[in-house]
Design a protein around this motif. Sequence first.
Motif, PDB file in Angstrom:
ATOM      1  N   LYS A  11       0.832  -1.202   0.000  1.00  0.00           N
ATOM      2  CA  LYS A  11       0.000   0.000   0.000  1.00  0.00           C
ATOM      3  C   LYS A  11       0.868   1.254   0.000  1.00  0.00           C
ATOM      4  O   LYS A  11       0.557   2.252  -0.619  1.00  0.00           O
ATOM      5  CB  LYS A  11      -0.921   0.010   1.221  1.00  0.00           C
ATOM      6  CG  LYS A  11      -2.077  -0.957   1.145  1.00  0.00           C
ATOM      7  CD  LYS A  11      -2.938  -0.861   2.394  1.00  0.00           C
ATOM      8  CE  LYS A  11      -4.122  -1.804   2.329  1.00  0.00           C
ATOM      9  NZ  LYS A  11      -4.947  -1.732   3.566  1.00  0.00           N
ATOM     10  N   LYS A  12       1.984   1.157   0.719  1.00  0.00           N
ATOM     11  CA  LYS A  12       2.840   2.331   0.901  1.00  0.00           C
ATOM     12  C   LYS A  12       3.630   2.664  -0.358  1.00  0.00           C
ATOM     13  O   LYS A  12       3.645   3.809  -0.822  1.00  0.00           O
ATOM     14  CB  LYS A  12       3.798   2.089   2.069  1.00  0.00           C
ATOM     15  CG  LYS A  12       4.659   3.286   2.413  1.00  0.00           C
ATOM     16  CD  LYS A  12       5.523   2.982   3.635  1.00  0.00           C
ATOM     17  CE  LYS A  12       6.405   4.177   3.975  1.00  0.00           C
ATOM     18  NZ  LYS A  12       7.261   3.898   5.156  1.00  0.00           N
ATOM     19  N   ASN A  13       4.335   1.658  -0.934  1.00  0.00           N
ATOM     20  CA  ASN A  13       5.197   1.987  -2.073  1.00  0.00           C
ATOM     21  C   ASN A  13       4.576   1.682  -3.430  1.00  0.00           C
ATOM     22  O   ASN A  13       5.043   2.169  -4.454  1.00  0.00           O
ATOM     23  CB  ASN A  13       6.560   1.283  -1.950  1.00  0.00           C
ATOM     24  CG  ASN A  13       6.456  -0.236  -2.002  1.00  0.00           C
ATOM     25  OD1 ASN A  13       5.630  -0.780  -2.727  1.00  0.00           O
ATOM     26  ND2 ASN A  13       7.280  -0.926  -1.224  1.00  0.00           N
ATOM     27  N   GLY A  14       3.488   0.876  -3.445  1.00  0.00           N
ATOM     28  CA  GLY A  14       2.720   0.687  -4.670  1.00  0.00           C
ATOM     29  C   GLY A  14       3.441  -0.026  -5.786  1.00  0.00           C
ATOM     30  O   GLY A  14       3.029   0.036  -6.928  1.00  0.00           O
ATOM     31  N   ASN A 133       9.195   6.482 -13.821  1.00  0.00           N
ATOM     32  CA  ASN A 133      10.148   7.122 -12.903  1.00  0.00           C
ATOM     33  C   ASN A 133      10.100   6.502 -11.519  1.00  0.00           C
ATOM     34  O   ASN A 133      10.667   7.054 -10.570  1.00  0.00           O
ATOM     35  CB  ASN A 133       9.869   8.625 -12.816  1.00  0.00           C
ATOM     36  CG  ASN A 133      10.465   9.385 -13.986  1.00  0.00           C
ATOM     37  OD1 ASN A 133      11.671   9.478 -14.137  1.00  0.00           O
ATOM     38  ND2 ASN A 133       9.594   9.897 -14.854  1.00  0.00           N
ATOM     39  N   GLY A 134       9.403   5.361 -11.409  1.00  0.00           N
ATOM     40  CA  GLY A 134       9.487   4.588 -10.177  1.00  0.00           C
ATOM     41  C   GLY A 134       8.339   4.716  -9.211  1.00  0.00           C
ATOM     42  O   GLY A 134       8.420   4.209  -8.087  1.00  0.00           O
ATOM     43  N   SER A 155      -4.148   0.990 -12.931  1.00  0.00           N
ATOM     44  CA  SER A 155      -2.968   1.068 -12.085  1.00  0.00           C
ATOM     45  C   SER A 155      -1.738   0.853 -12.953  1.00  0.00           C
ATOM     46  O   SER A 155      -1.676  -0.109 -13.720  1.00  0.00           O
ATOM     47  CB  SER A 155      -3.003   0.005 -10.981  1.00  0.00           C
ATOM     48  OG  SER A 155      -4.071   0.233 -10.092  1.00  0.00           O
ATOM     49  N   CYS A 156      -0.773   1.772 -12.860  1.00  0.00           N
ATOM     50  CA  CYS A 156       0.528   1.620 -13.519  1.00  0.00           C
ATOM     51  C   CYS A 156       1.550   1.363 -12.422  1.00  0.00           C
ATOM     52  O   CYS A 156       1.800   2.230 -11.582  1.00  0.00           O
ATOM     53  CB  CYS A 156       0.889   2.885 -14.300  1.00  0.00           C
ATOM     54  SG  CYS A 156      -0.189   3.209 -15.698  1.00  0.00           S
ATOM     55  N   ILE A 157       2.140   0.162 -12.457  1.00  0.00           N
ATOM     56  CA  ILE A 157       3.014  -0.257 -11.359  1.00  0.00           C
ATOM     57  C   ILE A 157       4.402  -0.551 -11.908  1.00  0.00           C
ATOM     58  O   ILE A 157       4.588  -1.486 -12.699  1.00  0.00           O
ATOM     59  CB  ILE A 157       2.453  -1.506 -10.662  1.00  0.00           C
ATOM     60  CG1 ILE A 157       0.995  -1.267 -10.262  1.00  0.00           C
ATOM     61  CG2 ILE A 157       3.286  -1.869  -9.451  1.00  0.00           C
ATOM     62  CD1 ILE A 157       0.270  -2.510  -9.831  1.00  0.00           C
ATOM     63  N   PRO A 158       5.420   0.230 -11.520  1.00  0.00           N
ATOM     64  CA  PRO A 158       6.775   0.000 -12.035  1.00  0.00           C
ATOM     65  C   PRO A 158       7.399  -1.260 -11.441  1.00  0.00           C
ATOM     66  O   PRO A 158       7.077  -1.650 -10.321  1.00  0.00           O
ATOM     67  CB  PRO A 158       7.534   1.253 -11.573  1.00  0.00           C
ATOM     68  CG  PRO A 158       6.811   1.701 -10.345  1.00  0.00           C
ATOM     69  CD  PRO A 158       5.363   1.366 -10.578  1.00  0.00           C
ATOM     70  N   ILE A 166      14.499   0.658 -13.231  1.00  0.00           N
ATOM     71  CA  ILE A 166      13.163   0.401 -13.769  1.00  0.00           C
ATOM     72  C   ILE A 166      13.288  -0.340 -15.092  1.00  0.00           C
ATOM     73  O   ILE A 166      13.998   0.110 -16.001  1.00  0.00           O
ATOM     74  CB  ILE A 166      12.387   1.717 -13.985  1.00  0.00           C
ATOM     75  CG1 ILE A 166      12.278   2.495 -12.677  1.00  0.00           C
ATOM     76  CG2 ILE A 166      11.000   1.432 -14.562  1.00  0.00           C
ATOM     77  CD1 ILE A 166      11.505   1.794 -11.592  1.00  0.00           C
ATOM     78  N   ILE A 167      12.622  -1.484 -15.200  1.00  0.00           N
ATOM     79  CA  ILE A 167      12.713  -2.284 -16.418  1.00  0.00           C
ATOM     80  C   ILE A 167      11.356  -2.417 -17.130  1.00  0.00           C
ATOM     81  O   ILE A 167      11.274  -2.982 -18.223  1.00  0.00           O
ATOM     82  CB  ILE A 167      13.276  -3.685 -16.131  1.00  0.00           C
ATOM     83  CG1 ILE A 167      12.424  -4.405 -15.082  1.00  0.00           C
ATOM     84  CG2 ILE A 167      14.724  -3.604 -15.682  1.00  0.00           C
ATOM     85  CD1 ILE A 167      12.840  -5.854 -14.842  1.00  0.00           C
ATOM     86  N   GLY A 168      10.317  -1.900 -16.508  1.00  0.00           N
ATOM     87  CA  GLY A 168       9.012  -1.987 -17.146  1.00  0.00           C
ATOM     88  C   GLY A 168       7.890  -1.537 -16.226  1.00  0.00           C
ATOM     89  O   GLY A 168       8.121  -1.121 -15.093  1.00  0.00           O
TER      90      GLY A 168
END
Length: 324
Positions: A11-14, A133-134, A155-158, A166-168
């Motif tokens: 929840k915190k860093n997503g 960008n993370g 939801s866009c999740i790095p 970051i690879i995707g």
Amino acid sequence: KNKQELTEELKKNGQIKKMEVPFKNKQGQSSIMSLSSVLIIDEKVPYVFSIASERNNVKNLKDVDVDKAFLFSDSFPVSISYLDTELKFKYVNKTYCELFELNTEELIGRKLKDVIGDKEFEKIKEFLSISLNGKRVDFEYQGCKPFPESYFEVSCIPTQDENGEIIGVYFLSNDITDKKKSKINEIRLGEILEQSLSEFFIFDINTHHFNYANRGARENLGYSLGELRSHHYLNILPDLDRIELEEIINSLCNKTKEKIHLKNRIKRKDGTVYVANINVQLSDISGVKELVFLANDITKREEAEEQLLRAEKILSSTNDSIVF
């Protein structure tokens, strides 16, 4: 405890959380598992979705075996795809293919922009940039080729490699069209009631105080909604007493009657009264019971009827006095 900590961290860093955990199988054999987890919100309900693989089978966190297992969970109701840093599709699940009416081969290797079109891509470009960008981004938007009238929660999740690069991006979209249109219809209905010339009241069945009065009711009564909320509705219905009111509530709650018709005076803030036809019904939505009053001011109609009766009496009296 570990599950709770994992949920809170997600929840915190997503982001996708990758970790190694001890695991014991049914035969009692112990091994180390590589676990890939993500928090998904479906219809406002949070799910922690995890895929595990034995560490010996995963040479490097860059390996996509775990991610493939995640992405190809075709039974999951959310459309899931994985985009590389150039926003090209690397993997898609069955639900995603069905959404665009394309098969896997028609999507893999293509850029997201080419699939959804320039116009739709402009709507989400900023969110994808933030994710690359993370940072996880959750948003809602309308329209998506080939369904321009659809609504989606996205939801866009790095995801990162072992060096933190970051690879995707995981691109998760949930079709909320029915829920959204239902909400829009509720808003429209509210606007129709607010603008109606009929007077519409909603009362709390327990406190007997106003919960709502539309504009027509407020203007005729001379009260603001804030003022009305502090009033018991018997304050504006001088012809009703508490016993009669309880009888009305009981007959509606016991379903001996679906609707009750009243002809009553309604008292304004300035002390003047007007006569209204009132239909009373019980609303029971999600266990919340409220009394609904629909009132029509018939003062002018009754005044006109009285004038007509007086005119008829005068005419009758005049005719009786005429001698031929």
